[in-house]
Design a protein around this motif. Structure first.
Motif, mmCIF file in Angstrom:
data_model
loop_
_atom_site.group_PDB
_atom_site.id
_atom_site.type_symbol
_atom_site.label_atom_id
_atom_site.label_comp_id
_atom_site.label_asym_id
_atom_site.label_seq_id
_atom_site.Cartn_x
_atom_site.Cartn_y
_atom_site.Cartn_z
ATOM 1 N N ARG A 269 -4.313 13.556 2.780
ATOM 2 C CA ARG A 269 -3.976 13.358 4.187
ATOM 3 C C ARG A 269 -2.468 13.431 4.410
ATOM 4 N NH1 ARG A 269 -6.062 7.798 5.557
ATOM 5 N NH2 ARG A 269 -5.134 8.280 7.606
ATOM 6 N N LEU A 270 -1.707 12.967 3.431
ATOM 7 C CA LEU A 270 -0.255 12.967 3.565
ATOM 8 C C LEU A 270 0.358 14.339 3.322
ATOM 9 C CD1 LEU A 270 0.572 9.603 1.766
ATOM 10 C CD2 LEU A 270 0.929 10.088 4.195
ATOM 11 N N LEU A 271 -0.108 15.044 2.279
ATOM 12 C CA LEU A 271 0.525 16.295 1.844
ATOM 13 C C LEU A 271 -0.250 17.549 2.225
ATOM 14 C CD1 LEU A 271 1.763 15.264 -1.720
ATOM 15 C CD2 LEU A 271 2.938 15.080 0.472
ATOM 16 N N GLY A 272 -1.531 17.401 2.660
ATOM 17 C CA GLY A 272 -2.320 18.548 3.059
ATOM 18 C C GLY A 272 -3.316 18.960 1.995
ATOM 19 N N PHE B 25 -4.994 22.428 0.200
ATOM 20 C CA PHE B 25 -4.955 23.878 0.010
ATOM 21 C C PHE B 25 -6.319 24.493 0.277
ATOM 22 C CE2 PHE B 25 -5.124 27.785 -2.499
ATOM 23 C CZ PHE B 25 -3.971 28.412 -2.063
ATOM 24 N N GLU B 26 -7.388 23.765 -0.094
ATOM 25 C CA GLU B 26 -8.751 24.276 0.073
ATOM 26 C C GLU B 26 -9.101 24.473 1.538
ATOM 27 O OE1 GLU B 26 -7.942 21.813 -1.929
ATOM 28 O OE2 GLU B 26 -8.249 22.815 -3.869
ATOM 29 N N THR B 27 -8.786 23.482 2.374
ATOM 30 C CA THR B 27 -9.135 23.570 3.799
ATOM 31 C C THR B 27 -8.045 24.229 4.633
ATOM 32 O OG1 THR B 27 -8.200 21.387 4.290
ATOM 33 C CG2 THR B 27 -10.501 21.463 3.571
ATOM 34 N N GLY B 28 -6.849 24.322 4.053
ATOM 35 C CA GLY B 28 -5.724 24.883 4.795
ATOM 36 C C GLY B 28 -5.116 23.932 5.799
ATOM 37 N N LYS B 29 -5.559 22.682 5.777
ATOM 38 C CA LYS B 29 -5.065 21.689 6.734
ATOM 39 C C LYS B 29 -3.759 21.084 6.235
ATOM 40 C CE LYS B 29 -6.556 17.608 9.330
ATOM 41 N NZ LYS B 29 -7.631 16.626 9.539
ATOM 42 N N PRO B 30 -2.725 21.111 7.045
ATOM 43 C CA PRO B 30 -1.444 20.524 6.609
ATOM 44 C C PRO B 30 -1.505 19.006 6.588
ATOM 45 C CG PRO B 30 -1.273 21.243 8.875
ATOM 46 C CD PRO B 30 -2.623 21.684 8.399
ATOM 47 N N GLY B 31 -0.642 18.389 5.797
ATOM 48 C CA GLY B 31 -0.583 16.940 5.716
ATOM 49 C C GLY B 31 0.283 16.359 6.818
ATOM 50 N N VAL B 32 -0.090 15.172 7.291
ATOM 51 C CA VAL B 32 0.654 14.560 8.396
ATOM 52 C C VAL B 32 2.069 14.171 7.967
ATOM 53 C CG1 VAL B 32 -1.374 13.753 9.652
ATOM 54 C CG2 VAL B 32 -0.413 12.330 7.841
ATOM 55 N N PHE C 37 0.775 23.230 -0.365
ATOM 56 C CA PHE C 37 0.875 24.685 -0.391
ATOM 57 C C PHE C 37 2.087 25.168 -1.187
ATOM 58 C CE2 PHE C 37 -0.850 23.054 3.575
ATOM 59 C CZ PHE C 37 -2.138 23.582 3.545
ATOM 60 N N GLY C 38 2.717 24.226 -1.885
ATOM 61 C CA GLY C 38 3.850 24.579 -2.734
ATOM 62 C C GLY C 38 5.174 24.673 -2.018
#
Length: 819
Positions: free
Chosen positions: A618-621, A623-630, A672-673
């Motif tokens: 949740r914090l960092l995102g 990669f699998e879902t492509g959702k960024p972290g808050v 995402f690096g």
């Protein structure tokens, strides 16, 4: 002068250079009239126009019409080219006659080159000059300007009064004081200045006071040599580069029209002469790679130019166009015209279904023209329907079309998404990756910009100011790439100075502008220095007591911001320990308001919400879902401010370990690096851990000054935090419980804020009595929740009462209420 030495020079060295200049002009005449190309294409159709009408089957009338029209086209082409060829031959004959006359004159009258002989022997070495004259010369002014020293200041200095020191070859002239002579021997301006900087007291003192190092002096010397060489090159109009930059009048007849392309393309070859781009230092390898790629497969090549935003992808294209125009490329690329497609404008001009056919038609026009290189800007818009249209099939079948060489420009993020795993695309496109430019090469670009600013706008920028542009851009424009971040700051500084009609840019000018750009104080600026010196008093305007905590915070902040502490870390990192409601969060708010001018610069995370297994995701995102972290998004969107991590002890061990990097290195890596900088954040972590220990410790009468050290030992002993985590902070700041008297002052501050807010928003004057404060403490204060309980009571009782009076229309603007 020795006559034999001069004659030897005249008939050898000088004669070779004379022939070199003549050869340049001969080559230029051939280029200007494009005689070799026109001869090769003498019987081609005029401007390569294809007038052939095609229909299935045999149609005699169409065949005859095509024959006549193409004959007429070739005839017009033959006449036009022949005229230019004859004009060129006539010019060559006139040139050869002039050469013959000049050659006879050169051989018979060697005295004509005598001034050039003296100049060549002298070179740039100076045998004798006064310091005052040296400083008033063009190169003297250059050095003084870049050092930030005014000529007037040097002339008025005590050391310049009376007899003026001389630079002489060996022995001083008769009557000169020996002690005031500097026996350097014949020297270049650079050598003299370096000597002065090390041996002449006025300059030595100035350099020491302004922290100008020997490396800086060497860089200024190299800057002067580069600028001087460029000016000399421009003045040598007979050099081939200067001659070729004038273009040609003949080549246009050998190549076709590009009317369709011209609607949507920028002619980069024509635009390069305006110098609307910068020289690319350190890019020779990439430029050569691009040239080789464009020459692949018999001229039909496809190239992707990729890199992060702001690294100079488009400027590489401009530099390619310049090299082509100046014949610095392989022969197959000479006389090519570089056209850059505005992809967005092209896509907006047609329906989606019509775009593939129009794209093919446009590129085939470029292929028929015979001298076109097409650069597709924002190539991702043509390779993915997600960003525009998918013309993947057009590129894969490109060999069946008459396409010109094509280079596409796209950012690395799009390249990784669309092309990285696509084997078919990788088989037809060559890839040229552009990395970020080094600081050293970026400085050379800024030096060129500074020279241009001086010649166009008469604005002087010192070398130290230029270095500060780089340093502050590296610190504050962390999300921009090099060299774009440096250029952005430089242009903003130049614009600001121009608006104020200043003629000199110094370090203070740069700090002020960068501070305005990023909206935060810049280290070393007068504004920040005042705030750092007065930070305790400013915080105490909003916070009651906690003297030891505020003193510890202020000392650490001054240490960090003045550069005494290590760099490449957050602007400050503090762990606040203490009971609830004693001012930990209020300190963070005050710091954001005071230091960054607004509480909007407070980025707050309640770590109690991140205790589950998905906390890190949740914090960092993901990669699998492509959702960024808050958390990663918040830092990326808010690179400046105060980062508040409330109740840090409730975070999972994985989250705490992740924070070790941000506290130690000043960045965090998302799912995402991507590295996200936190160097411009003041990080404050709060914890209620040890709250009861604090109460007990103080009740027993122990010294408050020892509380921080004792509490830290308690926290480590009970393994609430690891030693590695604690050691990452600049200071552990302990807050003690508030007394009743202090709570009364806290209540007063809260009421004053309420009074101010109601006055500003509703125009109602609120007055309160000491009895109200006593009532708030008696009915609202809870020692467990501290100041928070007081705030809650004021909201529930006082604010609610005022709100009801306003809603019931008992209070309106201009009225007063006493509580």
């Amino acid at each position: 002068m020795q006559p034999m030495s001069f004659l030897k020079w005249h008939y050898t060295t000088s004669f070779r250079y004379f022939l070199y200049v003549l050869n340049n002009y001969f080559s230029f005449v051939l280029h200007y009239f494009s005689i070799p190309i026109l001869v090769k294409t003498l019987f081609w159709r005029f401007r390569r126009l294809d007038l052939t009408e095609k229909k299935p089957g045999l149609h005699i009338e169409i065949w005859f019409s095509n024959l006549v029209e193409n004959f007429i086209s070739r005839l017009i082409g033959f006449i036009a080219r022949s005229f230019i060829i004859l004009l060129g031959i006539f010019s060559l004959c006139a040139f050869l006659i002039a050469v013959f006359v000049l050659l006879i004159f050169y051989l018979l009258f060697p005295i004509a080159t005598l001034p050039f002989y003296y100049k060549a022997k002298k070179g740039d070495k100076i045998k004798s000059v006064t310091i005052k004259k040296l400083f008033n010369s063009s190169y003297g002014r250059f050095f003084l300007d870049k050092l930030g020293v005014s000529y007037e200041r040097i002339v008025r200095s005590r050391e310049m009064q009376g007899a003026t020191p001389l630079f002489v070859p060996h022995t001083p002239p008769e009557g000169t004081e020996v002690e005031r002579v500097i026996p350097l021997g014949p020297s270049s301006p650079s050598e003299i200045f370096l000597y002065l900087c090390e041996n002449w007291e006025p300059l030595k003192k100035y350099l020491k006071e302004n922290n100008i190092s020997k490396d800086d002096l060497n860089e200024i010397t190299l800057w002067y040599q580069k600028t001087h060489s460029f000016k000399e090159k421009i003045l040598r109009f007979w050099e081939m580069d200067n001659l070729l930059s004038r273009g040609s009048i003949g080549s246009i007849l050998s190549f076709g029209y590009t009317n369709f392309l011209d609607q949507y393309c920028l002619d980069v070859t024509a635009a390069y002469q305006k110098r609307s781009y910068y020289n690319l230092y350190g890019r020779k390898a990439q430029l050569k790679q691009l040239e080789e790629s464009l020459l692949q497969e018999g001229g039909k090549s496809f190239t992707i130019l990729t890199g992060v935003k702001g690294v100079g992808k488009h400027s590489l294209i401009y530099n390619l166009a310049e090299k082509i125009a100046l014949h610095h490329t392989p022969i197959k690329l000479r006389d090519k015209k570089v056209l850059m497609l505005n992809t967005e404008t092209f896509l907006s001009g047609y329906d989606k279904d019509a775009i593939p056919a129009k794209f093919i038609e446009m590129l085939e026009e470029g292929g028929r023209a015979g001298n076109v290189i097409v650069v597709v800007d924002a190539l991702e818009k043509l390779l993915s329907s997600k960003y525009g249209v998918d013309l993947f099939s057009v590129f894969t079948k490109a060999k069946s079309y008459d396409f010109p060489p094509i280079a596409g420009v796209m950012e690395i993020s799009y390249f990784n998404e669309i092309c990285a795993g696509n084997d078919i695309l990788n088989s037809i496109f060559s890839v040229v990756k552009i990395e970020e430019m080094t600081v050293e090469d970026s400085m050379k670009i800024l030096e060129d910009f500074a020279d241009a600013a001086f010649y166009k706008e008469k604005v002087i920028i010192s070398y130290k100011a230029l270095k500060l542009v780089v340093g502050l851009a590296n610190k504050f424009l962390v999300n921009e790439s090099k060299p774009e971040r440096f250029i952005a700051v430089f242009n903003r500084v130049l614009a600001d100075v121009g608006a104020k009609n200043y003629s000199i840019i110094n370090e203070n000018s740069v700090r002020e502008v960068v501070s305005k750009m990023v909206g935060v104080p810049v280290s070393g600026s007068e504004e920040e220095n005042k705030k750092l010196l007065d930070i305790e008093r400013l915080i105490h305007k909003r916070l009651i007591d906690q003297d030891l905590a505020i003193t510890a915070l202020s000392k650490a902040l001054r240490r960090v911001r003045t550069g005494v502490s290590a760099a490449k870390r957050p602007s400050g990192a503090f762990l606040f320990l203490g009971p609830t409601g004693v001012g930990k969060t209020e300190t963070a708010k005050a710091l954001a308001d005071i230091y960054f001018s607004s509480e909007k610069y407070l980025i707050r995370f309640d770590m109690a919400e991140y205790q589950g297994k998905d906390a890190l995701e949740r914090l960092l995102g993901s990669f699998e879902t492509g959702k960024p972290g808050v958390f990663a998004s918040a830092l990326k969107n808010n690179p400046f401010g105060v980062l508040l991590l409330d109740e840090i002890e409730k975070a999972t061990s994985d989250v705490l370990n992740t924070f070790l990097t941000i506290l130690d290195e000043g960045y965090i890596t998302d799912a995402f690096g991507n590295k996200i900088s936190a160097e411009n954040l003041i990080i404050i972590a709060t914890s209620n851990a040890g709250a009861e220990y604090i109460r007990t410790y103080l009740k027993e009468g122990n010294l408050a000054e020892k509380l921080s050290e004792e509490l830290t030992e308690f926290v480590l002993r009970n393994k609430i935090f690891s030693p590695e985590f604690i050691n990452r902070f600049d200071a552990v700041v302990v807050y003690k419980p508030l007394s009743n008297e202090e709570i009364a002052l806290v209540a007063g501050l809260m009421l004053e804020k309420l009074v101010k807010r109601v006055k500003e928003e509703k125009g109602v004057v609120v007055q309160y009595t000491s009895e109200l404060v006593d009532k708030i403490i008696k009915e609202g204060y809870d020692a467990v929740f501290g100041g928070r309980s007081v705030r809650r009571y004021i909201q529930d009782e006082v604010e609610d009462k005022i709100a009801k009076e306003i809603l019931e229309k008992n209070l309106k603007a201009g009225d007063e209420i006493r509580l």
